[in-house]
Design a protein around this motif. Structure first.
Motif, PDB file in Angstrom:
ATOM      1  N   VAL A 156      -2.641  -6.044  -6.914  1.00 13.14           N
ATOM      2  CA  VAL A 156      -2.478  -5.866  -5.475  1.00 13.14           C
ATOM      3  C   VAL A 156      -2.999  -4.506  -5.030  1.00 13.14           C
ATOM      4  O   VAL A 156      -3.651  -4.386  -3.982  1.00 13.14           O
ATOM      5  N   MET A 157      -2.747  -3.470  -5.823  1.00 12.74           N
ATOM      6  CA  MET A 157      -3.267  -2.147  -5.479  1.00 12.74           C
ATOM      7  C   MET A 157      -4.797  -2.169  -5.477  1.00 12.74           C
ATOM      8  O   MET A 157      -5.448  -1.572  -4.603  1.00 12.74           O
ATOM      9  N   GLY A 158      -5.381  -2.886  -6.430  1.00 12.38           N
ATOM     10  CA  GLY A 158      -6.834  -3.027  -6.466  1.00 12.38           C
ATOM     11  C   GLY A 158      -7.366  -3.773  -5.256  1.00 12.38           C
ATOM     12  O   GLY A 158      -8.407  -3.387  -4.690  1.00 12.38           O
ATOM     13  N   ASP A 159      -6.665  -4.814  -4.848  1.00  8.89           N
ATOM     14  CA  ASP A 159      -7.073  -5.545  -3.645  1.00  8.89           C
ATOM     15  C   ASP A 159      -6.988  -4.659  -2.408  1.00  8.89           C
ATOM     16  O   ASP A 159      -7.848  -4.722  -1.519  1.00  8.89           O
ATOM     17  N   ALA A 160      -5.939  -3.853  -2.338  1.00 12.29           N
ATOM     18  CA  ALA A 160      -5.798  -2.936  -1.197  1.00 12.29           C
ATOM     19  C   ALA A 160      -6.980  -1.980  -1.129  1.00 12.29           C
ATOM     20  O   ALA A 160      -7.545  -1.738  -0.054  1.00 12.29           O
ATOM     21  N   LEU A 161      -7.382  -1.443  -2.278  1.00  4.31           N
ATOM     22  CA  LEU A 161      -8.552  -0.567  -2.329  1.00  4.31           C
ATOM     23  C   LEU A 161      -9.800  -1.299  -1.844  1.00  4.31           C
ATOM     24  O   LEU A 161     -10.557  -0.783  -1.016  1.00  4.31           O
ATOM     25  N   ALA A 162     -10.009  -2.497  -2.377  1.00  4.85           N
ATOM     26  CA  ALA A 162     -11.225  -3.255  -2.057  1.00  4.85           C
ATOM     27  C   ALA A 162     -11.310  -3.582  -0.569  1.00  4.85           C
ATOM     28  O   ALA A 162     -12.375  -3.454   0.050  1.00  4.85           O
ATOM     29  N   VAL A 163     -10.198  -3.980   0.018  1.00  7.44           N
ATOM     30  CA  VAL A 163     -10.217  -4.373   1.434  1.00  7.44           C
ATOM     31  C   VAL A 163     -10.425  -3.163   2.337  1.00  7.44           C
ATOM     32  O   VAL A 163     -11.164  -3.227   3.324  1.00  7.44           O
ATOM     33  N   VAL A 164      -9.785  -2.046   2.000  1.00  8.47           N
ATOM     34  CA  VAL A 164      -9.996  -0.821   2.786  1.00  8.47           C
ATOM     35  C   VAL A 164     -11.465  -0.402   2.719  1.00  8.47           C
ATOM     36  O   VAL A 164     -12.089  -0.078   3.741  1.00  8.47           O
ATOM     37  N   LEU A 165     -12.023  -0.409   1.517  1.00  6.59           N
ATOM     38  CA  LEU A 165     -13.439  -0.035   1.349  1.00  6.59           C
ATOM     39  C   LEU A 165     -14.348  -0.998   2.097  1.00  6.59           C
ATOM     40  O   LEU A 165     -15.340  -0.596   2.708  1.00  6.59           O
ATOM     41  N   MET A 166     -14.004  -2.266   2.054  1.00  9.60           N
ATOM     42  CA  MET A 166     -14.779  -3.304   2.755  1.00  9.60           C
ATOM     43  C   MET A 166     -14.830  -3.023   4.252  1.00  9.60           C
ATOM     44  O   MET A 166     -15.885  -3.086   4.886  1.00  9.60           O
ATOM     45  N   GLU A 167     -13.688  -2.699   4.821  1.00  7.35           N
ATOM     46  CA  GLU A 167     -13.631  -2.442   6.263  1.00  7.35           C
ATOM     47  C   GLU A 167     -14.298  -1.119   6.620  1.00  7.35           C
ATOM     48  O   GLU A 167     -14.949  -1.009   7.666  1.00  7.35           O
ATOM     49  N   LEU A 168     -14.142  -0.126   5.779  1.00  6.63           N
ATOM     50  CA  LEU A 168     -14.802   1.161   6.033  1.00  6.63           C
ATOM     51  C   LEU A 168     -16.321   1.003   6.087  1.00  6.63           C
ATOM     52  O   LEU A 168     -17.003   1.660   6.869  1.00  6.63           O
ATOM     53  N   LYS A 169     -16.840   0.127   5.252  1.00  5.77           N
ATOM     54  CA  LYS A 169     -18.285  -0.078   5.180  1.00  5.77           C
ATOM     55  C   LYS A 169     -18.781  -1.101   6.196  1.00  5.77           C
ATOM     56  O   LYS A 169     -19.987  -1.374   6.264  1.00  5.77           O
ATOM     57  N   VAL A 216     -14.472   1.016 -13.798  1.00  7.18           N
ATOM     58  CA  VAL A 216     -13.053   0.672 -13.938  1.00  7.18           C
ATOM     59  C   VAL A 216     -12.791   0.312 -15.397  1.00  7.18           C
ATOM     60  O   VAL A 216     -13.479  -0.531 -15.980  1.00  7.18           O
ATOM     61  N   SER A 217     -11.777   0.957 -15.980  1.00 11.60           N
ATOM     62  CA  SER A 217     -11.497   0.768 -17.398  1.00 11.60           C
ATOM     63  C   SER A 217     -10.014   0.509 -17.626  1.00 11.60           C
ATOM     64  O   SER A 217      -9.163   0.826 -16.787  1.00 11.60           O
ATOM     65  N   GLY A 218      -9.729  -0.059 -18.778  1.00 13.04           N
ATOM     66  CA  GLY A 218      -8.348  -0.328 -19.158  1.00 13.04           C
ATOM     67  C   GLY A 218      -8.304  -0.923 -20.548  1.00 13.04           C
ATOM     68  O   GLY A 218      -9.340  -1.173 -21.163  1.00 13.04           O
ATOM     69  N   ILE A 219      -7.105  -1.187 -21.035  1.00  7.14           N
ATOM     70  CA  ILE A 219      -6.906  -1.775 -22.353  1.00  7.14           C
ATOM     71  C   ILE A 219      -5.868  -2.886 -22.220  1.00  7.14           C
ATOM     72  O   ILE A 219      -4.990  -2.824 -21.355  1.00  7.14           O
ATOM     73  N   GLY A 220      -5.969  -3.911 -23.041  1.00  7.38           N
ATOM     74  CA  GLY A 220      -4.990  -4.995 -23.003  1.00  7.38           C
ATOM     75  C   GLY A 220      -5.030  -5.763 -21.688  1.00  7.38           C
ATOM     76  O   GLY A 220      -6.081  -6.054 -21.133  1.00  7.38           O
ATOM     77  N   LYS A 221      -3.848  -6.093 -21.166  1.00  8.36           N
ATOM     78  CA  LYS A 221      -3.768  -6.857 -19.912  1.00  8.36           C
ATOM     79  C   LYS A 221      -4.334  -6.055 -18.739  1.00  8.36           C
ATOM     80  O   LYS A 221      -4.899  -6.621 -17.807  1.00  8.36           O
ATOM     81  N   SER A 222      -4.215  -4.747 -18.810  1.00  6.99           N
ATOM     82  CA  SER A 222      -4.780  -3.908 -17.741  1.00  6.99           C
ATOM     83  C   SER A 222      -6.298  -4.031 -17.689  1.00  6.99           C
ATOM     84  O   SER A 222      -6.904  -3.892 -16.623  1.00  6.99           O
ATOM     85  N   ALA A 223      -6.918  -4.296 -18.835  1.00  6.50           N
ATOM     86  CA  ALA A 223      -8.369  -4.484 -18.861  1.00  6.50           C
ATOM     87  C   ALA A 223      -8.756  -5.768 -18.126  1.00  6.50           C
ATOM     88  O   ALA A 223      -9.789  -5.824 -17.444  1.00  6.50           O
ATOM     89  N   ILE A 224      -7.911  -6.777 -18.263  1.00  6.09           N
ATOM     90  CA  ILE A 224      -8.177  -8.034 -17.550  1.00  6.09           C
ATOM     91  C   ILE A 224      -8.069  -7.823 -16.043  1.00  6.09           C
ATOM     92  O   ILE A 224      -8.891  -8.310 -15.262  1.00  6.09           O
ATOM     93  N   ILE A 225      -7.059  -7.089 -15.626  1.00  7.21           N
ATOM     94  CA  ILE A 225      -6.907  -6.754 -14.205  1.00  7.21           C
ATOM     95  C   ILE A 225      -8.100  -5.927 -13.735  1.00  7.21           C
ATOM     96  O   ILE A 225      -8.626  -6.128 -12.631  1.00  7.21           O
ATOM     97  N   ALA A 226      -8.548  -5.010 -14.577  1.00  8.46           N
ATOM     98  CA  ALA A 226      -9.702  -4.176 -14.224  1.00  8.46           C
ATOM     99  C   ALA A 226     -10.933  -5.038 -13.958  1.00  8.46           C
ATOM    100  O   ALA A 226     -11.697  -4.782 -13.023  1.00  8.46           O
ATOM    101  N   GLN A 227     -11.136  -6.071 -14.764  1.00 11.41           N
ATOM    102  CA  GLN A 227     -12.281  -6.951 -14.581  1.00 11.41           C
ATOM    103  C   GLN A 227     -12.202  -7.688 -13.247  1.00 11.41           C
ATOM    104  O   GLN A 227     -13.211  -7.853 -12.552  1.00 11.41           O
ATOM    105  N   LYS A 228     -11.016  -8.113 -12.887  1.00 10.55           N
ATOM    106  CA  LYS A 228     -10.860  -8.817 -11.606  1.00 10.55           C
ATOM    107  C   LYS A 228     -11.112  -7.865 -10.442  1.00 10.55           C
ATOM    108  O   LYS A 228     -11.760  -8.229  -9.450  1.00 10.55           O
TER     109      LYS A 228
END
Length: 326
Positions: free
Chosen positions: A166-179, A51-63
């Motif tokens: 929020v979009m990142g959280d949605a991805l994480a939770v879907v992946l969590m349940e799939l696994k 996961v990559s980004g620049i500026g504030k998006s990079a901070i979101i990417a880290q989370k």
């Protein structure tokens, strides 16, 4: 005049929260076929999600990376600026790459994207402008377009970064349940701190450190008081000769007994006559947090620990406080 008095603080805060809530709500139609493709690509990869980004998006990417790793999806963070200055080697052949950007036109992003395309990795763009360079070059688009930032100048990343998160959280939770990632898995990944303790600390880890007060049902009042005082838990179990639990006597039971008019002499009173039958108990294998729930539910300070009907000891509210569960 105070600076803060020149604005309506509550109004500004309410407006900010409202705008960001609207930005989150606007994501619902963006959970579409592309979102499903992104999930599928991440699930099927034999590598990691970079996961990559620049500026504030990079901070979101880290989370987002932190959330993914803690919920069973291997992920690493790659700063877009660092990537084009030597860190691009972090990306392996099997990895899927997710680049996060509001504009999709940042200079660093424009340099990074062709390099990733040359590597042949699947590229997912989480972007706030689906006409941008990043969106046009991506294999999959996660649309996080917002109509307005919460910032009064419509400049500072606020609503847009909230939407990304929020979009990142949605991805994480879907992946969590799939696994099928469950509480046991979560406990393995979170062994430290209060969260970890809630998931793995059991009653059996705590009660063994306490004294084990007990008396027979035929014990005298004096023996009961001595046992409670000596073991310093504010209570004693009443058991038979095989340690089968019959009841419990607490400090409160003793006080209530003395407040009542009794016909027996104090030296004639036996444990069986003042004990509380069917006390609140908990199994040794239960989670410590379950013990805390029972203590709160019944507004008591200790529970009798048992296995079946066999008495093992006590777990006290102080044990849970000491472990930081309260």
């Amino acid at each position: 005049m105070s600076v803060v008095s020149t604005i309506d603080i509550k109004s500004v805060a309410t407006r900010t929260i409202t705008r960001e809530a609207e930005a989150v709500a606007s994501l619902l139609p963006m959970v579409n076929a592309d979102f499903e493709r992104a999930v599928q690509a991440i699930v099927e990869t034999k590598g990691r999600l970079v996961v990559s980004g620049i500026g504030k998006s990079a901070i979101i990417a880290q989370k987002i990376v932190a959330t993914l790793n803690s919920t069973g999806t291997p992920a690493i963070f790659l700063h877009a600026a660092d990537a084009i200055h030597g860190d691009l080697g972090m990306i392996q052949q099997e990895d899927v790459v997710l680049i996060i950007s509001k504009s999709g036109e940042s200079p660093e992003i424009k340099v990074l994207v062709p390099l990733i395309r040359n590597f042949g990795n699947t590229l997912i763009a989480m972007v706030g402008n689906i006409e941008a360079y990043l969106a046009r070059q991506a294999d999959i688009i996660l649309n996080t377009t917002v109509s307005q930032e919460a910032c009064p100048n419509n400049l500072a990343p606020t609503s847009s970064t909230t939407a990304q998160l929020v979009m990142g959280d949605a991805l994480a939770v879907v992946l969590m349940e799939l696994k099928g990632f469950g509480s046991d898995d979560f406990a393995r990944f979170h062994p430290g701190g209060t969260l970890g303790k809630k998931l793995y600390l059991h009653v059996s880890d705590l009660y063994v450190n306490n004294e084990c007060p007990k008396v027979l049902s035929t014990a005298s009042l004096k023996q009961v008081i001595v046992e409670i005082s000596k073991k310093r838990l504010g209570a004693t179990a009443v058991v038979d000769t095989n340690d089968q639990l019959l009841g419990v006597i607490t400090d409160g039971d003793l006080r209530r007994m003395l407040e009542k008019s009794i016909t027996l002499q104090l030296d004639e009173i036996k444990a069986a006559e003042i004990m509380t039958k069917h006390p609140k108990t908990i199994h040794a294998d239960a989670l410590a947090v379950e013990a805390l729930d029972l203590l709160r539910q019944y507004d008591i300070t200790q529970l009798v620990v048992t296995t079946g009907s066999t008495y093992l000891g006590f777990i006290h509210l102080h044990d849970l406080v000491r472990e930081g569960l309260i």
